[in-house]
Design an enzyme around this catalytic site. Structure first.
Site, PDB file in Angstrom:
ATOM      1  N   ASP A   1      -1.908   6.984  -2.041  1.00  0.00           N
ATOM      2  CA  ASP A   1      -1.898   6.051  -3.163  1.00  0.00           C
ATOM      3  C   ASP A   1      -0.477   5.544  -3.416  1.00  0.00           C
ATOM      4  O   ASP A   1       0.464   6.337  -3.533  1.00  0.00           O
ATOM      5  CB  ASP A   1      -2.391   6.839  -4.393  1.00  0.00           C
ATOM      6  CG  ASP A   1      -2.676   5.968  -5.579  1.00  0.00           C
ATOM      7  OD1 ASP A   1      -3.662   5.224  -5.542  1.00  0.00           O
ATOM      8  OD2 ASP A   1      -1.907   6.048  -6.563  1.00  0.00           O
ATOM      9  N   ASN A   2      -0.346   4.241  -3.503  1.00  0.00           N
ATOM     10  CA  ASN A   2       0.941   3.625  -3.862  1.00  0.00           C
ATOM     11  C   ASN A   2       2.163   4.254  -3.195  1.00  0.00           C
ATOM     12  O   ASN A   2       3.133   4.628  -3.877  1.00  0.00           O
ATOM     13  CB  ASN A   2       1.132   3.697  -5.390  1.00  0.00           C
ATOM     14  CG  ASN A   2       0.328   2.623  -6.086  1.00  0.00           C
ATOM     15  OD1 ASN A   2       0.058   1.572  -5.512  1.00  0.00           O
ATOM     16  ND2 ASN A   2      -0.058   2.867  -7.324  1.00  0.00           N
TER      17      ASN A   2
ATOM     18  N   GLU B   1      -1.788   2.897   1.035  1.00  0.00           N
ATOM     19  CA  GLU B   1      -2.378   1.982   0.050  1.00  0.00           C
ATOM     20  C   GLU B   1      -1.228   1.309  -0.686  1.00  0.00           C
ATOM     21  O   GLU B   1      -0.861   1.681  -1.789  1.00  0.00           O
ATOM     22  CB  GLU B   1      -3.282   2.741  -0.923  1.00  0.00           C
ATOM     23  CG  GLU B   1      -4.111   1.838  -1.822  1.00  0.00           C
ATOM     24  CD  GLU B   1      -3.576   1.677  -3.243  1.00  0.00           C
ATOM     25  OE1 GLU B   1      -4.117   0.846  -3.963  1.00  0.00           O
ATOM     26  OE2 GLU B   1      -2.615   2.365  -3.633  1.00  0.00           O
TER      27      GLU B   1
HETATM   28  O1  LIG Z   1      -1.567   0.655  -8.226  1.00  0.00           O
HETATM   29  P1  LIG Z   1      -2.760   0.264  -7.393  1.00  0.00           P
HETATM   30  O2  LIG Z   1      -3.439  -0.956  -7.883  1.00  0.00           O
HETATM   31  O3  LIG Z   1      -2.400   0.197  -5.940  1.00  0.00           O
HETATM   32  O4  LIG Z   1      -3.872   1.416  -7.544  1.00  0.00           O
HETATM   33  C1  LIG Z   1      -3.840   2.762  -7.110  1.00  0.00           C
HETATM   34  O5  LIG Z   1      -2.983   3.575  -7.867  1.00  0.00           O
HETATM   35  C2  LIG Z   1      -3.274   3.649  -9.280  1.00  0.00           C
HETATM   36  C3  LIG Z   1      -2.392   4.713  -9.843  1.00  0.00           C
HETATM   37  O6  LIG Z   1      -2.680   5.898  -9.163  1.00  0.00           O
HETATM   38  C4  LIG Z   1      -4.735   3.954  -9.575  1.00  0.00           C
HETATM   39  O7  LIG Z   1      -4.962   3.634 -10.924  1.00  0.00           O
HETATM   40  C5  LIG Z   1      -5.981   4.336 -11.593  1.00  0.00           C
HETATM   41  O8  LIG Z   1      -5.443   5.596 -12.013  1.00  0.00           O
HETATM   42  C6  LIG Z   1      -4.411   5.525 -12.987  1.00  0.00           C
HETATM   43  C7  LIG Z   1      -3.974   6.941 -13.267  1.00  0.00           C
HETATM   44  O9  LIG Z   1      -5.039   7.661 -13.754  1.00  0.00           O
HETATM   45  C8  LIG Z   1      -4.950   4.807 -14.209  1.00  0.00           C
HETATM   46  O10 LIG Z   1      -3.939   4.701 -15.201  1.00  0.00           O
HETATM   47  C9  LIG Z   1      -5.399   3.406 -13.821  1.00  0.00           C
HETATM   48  O11 LIG Z   1      -5.923   2.733 -14.959  1.00  0.00           O
HETATM   49  C10 LIG Z   1      -6.464   3.509 -12.762  1.00  0.00           C
HETATM   50  O12 LIG Z   1      -6.800   2.214 -12.310  1.00  0.00           O
HETATM   51  C11 LIG Z   1      -5.636   3.093  -8.710  1.00  0.00           C
HETATM   52  O13 LIG Z   1      -6.971   3.398  -8.884  1.00  0.00           O
HETATM   53  C12 LIG Z   1      -5.222   3.302  -7.274  1.00  0.00           C
HETATM   54  O14 LIG Z   1      -6.082   2.657  -6.375  1.00  0.00           O
END
Ligand SMILES: O=P(O)(O)O[C@H]1O[C@H](CO)[C@@H](O[C@H]2O[C@H](CO)[C@@H](O)[C@H](O)[C@H]2O)[C@H](O)[C@H]1O
Length: 672
Positions: free
Chosen positions: A394-395, A423
């Site tokens: 993730d990120n 990602e």
């Molecule tokens: O930042 P992206 O759009 O690439 O998304 C990824 O990372 C996010 C952070 O981990 C994640 O976001 C989800 O989890 C967060 C933490 O719980 C929350 O605050 C966000 O609202 C939620 O969308 C996202 O799902 C992931 O793919």
């Protein structure tokens, strides 16, 4: 400054493949034939020869392949990578005095009396003297050779001397192919130039290049809407997912979810006691990145799921998100891993413009960065030891890139079969840099490339060198974070189009499964790419038996991918012109398997047009009539020469996926 040895006269330039002048390894897949090319030349007219040296980093000895000339001082040689992991390769080249001499001798022989248009004698061509020079070179080669080869070369040297002393009127060519080949085995390397560095090549397993991902939230898999889904529920779904043709089952984080600042439905910053929270808000008093959310099951259940996934011909991929809920044990144990503001608080994480109020980012400038790096690496190894070999990270672009290079390098030393998907939806240089640092696959901008021109331009960039030397694209028509306007507005035809595009443009593709299968297309609010009632914040129940499910088409498309090697790599992707800006046409090939896709990008109405096939690319002679089969419908068509007509109704089937039923002329055995 004088070099240590100024008599090394050969220059080696522009070795390919090479990523950032050798700073990073080029990437290939197990079993690939790796072709190395370079410009190799010397001064004057002397001939040069060279060889490719290569070895797996665990092997002590180099293996070699002679370089073959291409054109214009370009040379190449190939080798097959038959082991995973780190390989080394480089080039060595030298002035080939024997080859220079033998070519010169041929000219002299051709200028003897009796040859067309020649009046001079053998002596005037200095042939006896030339033979003496050749004998000397053969003696030197004999000195470098061993055993019977040495004797054979020495005998040949003696024979040349005898011929020289015979002072004949004319001479036949004394050199046989056998002797030429034997001398080539024992080159004089004393003045050979070796390329300035040994280059690295990383070899992944096949799944890094060809994979089909299905994402689901395990908590939403219970058949009983009143209950939280479990690993056992996921296990019960495996036959269904495998039958659709997926080979990677990917689950968002499975760890305890924090309570502090827990998010509620639709990304609300407040929640109630019963809201499950976002799975990415990792860590609670029960544990962090190495623990499992109790509602999902036990470690034993997890192990059973991993094993069952393999039994169904798939692999489980875990989501690794390096961030912490305020309740994560690391926050109390290692406050120095976080950036604490002057008032003692920690700023929540962001990926602008998105705000993640329920998580803290890690501080990669922590004084204890070493401890932090090791703890993060240990998260991966913890799950690897439980037989998880694929991670969606993730990120990764919000973490230090040198960390990734170290972490993935460390893991790959012991586990070269581990695959990392980045990602990172961010700037191109950052995405590419993550791939160079070691990520095996990368999410792409595919989701936001919808028009013909932008699809073509983007895919021409990411499926050709130099990008393909380090970057494996993974195409997603949707993710839990991205419901693109095309899907929101285009209805079922748009879902069909984007599925077919992802699955045929990219050898790696994936989908946020249940939502895609069922055509979920309601945004959280107008203009948003977030899903309404997103599974990220609440448990959902999916009715897979819905008659509108896209599962039959998904199954068909995945089966086409499985049975057509052309769709299992990206390097052969080639676009063909069409006289309609709503129809995209492209081909891919592998060996004698050729696929041609024509797709209507307009979800609203039929589009028709003339495809102008690039016959050369397809290895089809002009004027040929050939049979093509639409693998989606089984219909056969007879096409002729380059101009062929298609008409595609998006509500029926927006695309043709044709297999060309003819044996193309395949000029190279290389993997495209
Ligand atoms: O930042 P992206 O759009 O690439 O998304 C990824 O990372 C996010 C952070 O981990 C994640 O976001 C989800 O989890 C967060 C933490 O719980 C929350 O605050 C966000 O609202 C939620 O969308 C996202 O799902 C992931 O793919």
């Amino acid at each position: 400054m004088k070099p240590i040895e100024g008599r090394k006269r050969v220059v080696i330039e522009g070795i390919n493949p090479q990523v950032d002048c050798g700073r990073y390894p080029a990437k290939r897949i197990l079993g690939d034939i790796v072709t190395v090319t370079a410009a190799v030349f010397g001064d004057g007219h002397d001939h040069v020869s060279g060889r490719l040296l290569y070895r797996h980093s665990s092997a002590k000895d180099w293996q070699s392949m002679p370089l073959s000339p291409l054109t214009n001082d370009l040379w190449s040689a190939s080798y097959t990578v038959d082991a995973l992991g780190d390989w080394l390769y480089t080039l060595e080249a030298w002035v080939d005095h024997f080859d220079t001499w033998s070519a010169d001798l041929q000219k002299r022989l051709a200028a003897q009396p009796g040859q067309p248009g020649v009046s001079s004698s053998a002596e005037s061509q200095d042939i006896p003297l030339a033979l003496r020079s050749g004998a000397l070179l053969l003696e030197q080669a004999a000195g470098r050779a061993k055993g019977p080869d040495s004797k054979r070369l020495a005998d040949e040297a003696a024979r040349l001397l005898e011929l020289a002393n015979a002072k004949s009127e004319t001479y036949d060519n004394p050199l046989t192919d056998e002797i030429l080949a034997l001398v080539a085995q024992y080159p004089d390397l004393t003045l050979a130039t070796r390329y300035s560095q040994d280059l690295h090549l990383w070899v992944d397993r096949e799944r890094a290049r060809y994979s089909t991902w299905y994402e689901l939230f395990p908590r939403s898999t219970s058949p009983d809407p009143a209950r939280h889904g479990t690993f056992a529920d996921v296990q019960a779904l495996l036959p269904t997912i495998a039958a659709m043709g997926f080979d990677v089952l990917y689950m968002p984080p499975i760890h305890p979810i924090g309570k502090a600042f827990r998010k509620g439905p639709n990304n609300s910053v407040t929640s109630t006691e019963t809201d499950p929270g976002s799975p990415w808000a990792i860590g609670a008093k029960e544990g962090g990145h190495k623990s499992i959310l109790a509602e999902l099951g036990t470690l034993k259940d997890f192990d059973a799921l991993v094993a069952a996934t393999r039994e169904h011909g798939m692999e489980l991929a875990l989501d690794i998100a390096f961030q912490c809920s305020p309740d994560h044990p690391w926050v109390a144990e290692h406050p120095d891993w976080f950036n604490i503001r002057p008032d003692g608080s920690i700023q929540y994480a962001e990926n602008p413009p998105k705000k993640y109020q329920d998580i803290y980012p890690l501080n990669f400038e922590s004084p204890d960065w070493r401890g932090l790096w090791e703890a993060l690496r240990d998260v991966f190894t913890h799950w690897i030891k439980r037989d998880v070999k694929i991670f969606r990270v993730d990120n990764p672009h919000t973490k230090a890139i040198p960390f990734w290079e170290w972490c993935i390098g460390e893991i790959h030393k012991k586990y070269p079969d581990v695959i990392f998907l980045a990602e990172a939806f961010t700037r191109p240089h950052v995405m590419y840099s993550l791939a160079k640092a070691g990520f095996s696959q990368s999410y792409t901008y595919f989701t936001w490339r919808n028009r013909k021109d932008e699809l073509r331009e983007y895919f021409e960039e990411i499926t050709k060198p130099p990008v393909t030397d380090f970057f494996h694209p993974n195409l997603w028509p949707n993710t839990p974070d991205i419901l693109h306007a095309t899907l929101q507005n285009g209805g079922r035809p748009a879902f069909m189009q984007r599925l077919i595009l992802a699955a045929t443009l990219g050898a790696n593709y994936g989908m946020y499964g249940p939502a895609y299968e069922l055509g979920e297309n309601l945004p959280a609010k107008p203009g948003s790419e977030e899903y309404l009632n997103s599974e990220k914040y609440e448990i959902r129940h999916w009715d897979r038996s819905a008659s509108t499910s896209l599962a039959p088409l998904i199954t068909k498309v995945n089966q086409i991918r499985r049975t057509n090697p052309a769709l299992q790599s990206d390097g052969s992707l080639h676009f063909h012109n069409v006289d309609n800006s709503n129809i995209l046409c492209y081909s891919k090939w592998s060996g004698d398997n050729q696929i041609l896709v024509a797709i209507n990008l307009d979800p609203t109405q039929e589009q028709a047009g003339w495809i102008d096939l690039d016959l050369k690319e397809l290895a089809i002679p002009h004027n040929e009539t050939f049979d093509i089969e639409d693998l989606l419908t089984g219909t056969h068509y007879q096409w002729h020469d380059r101009s062929n007509y298609v008409a595609l109704r998006p509500d029926v089937m927006p695309a043709h996926i044709f297999r060309l039923l003819r044996r193309p002329i395949v000029e190279t055995a290389q993997t495209p």
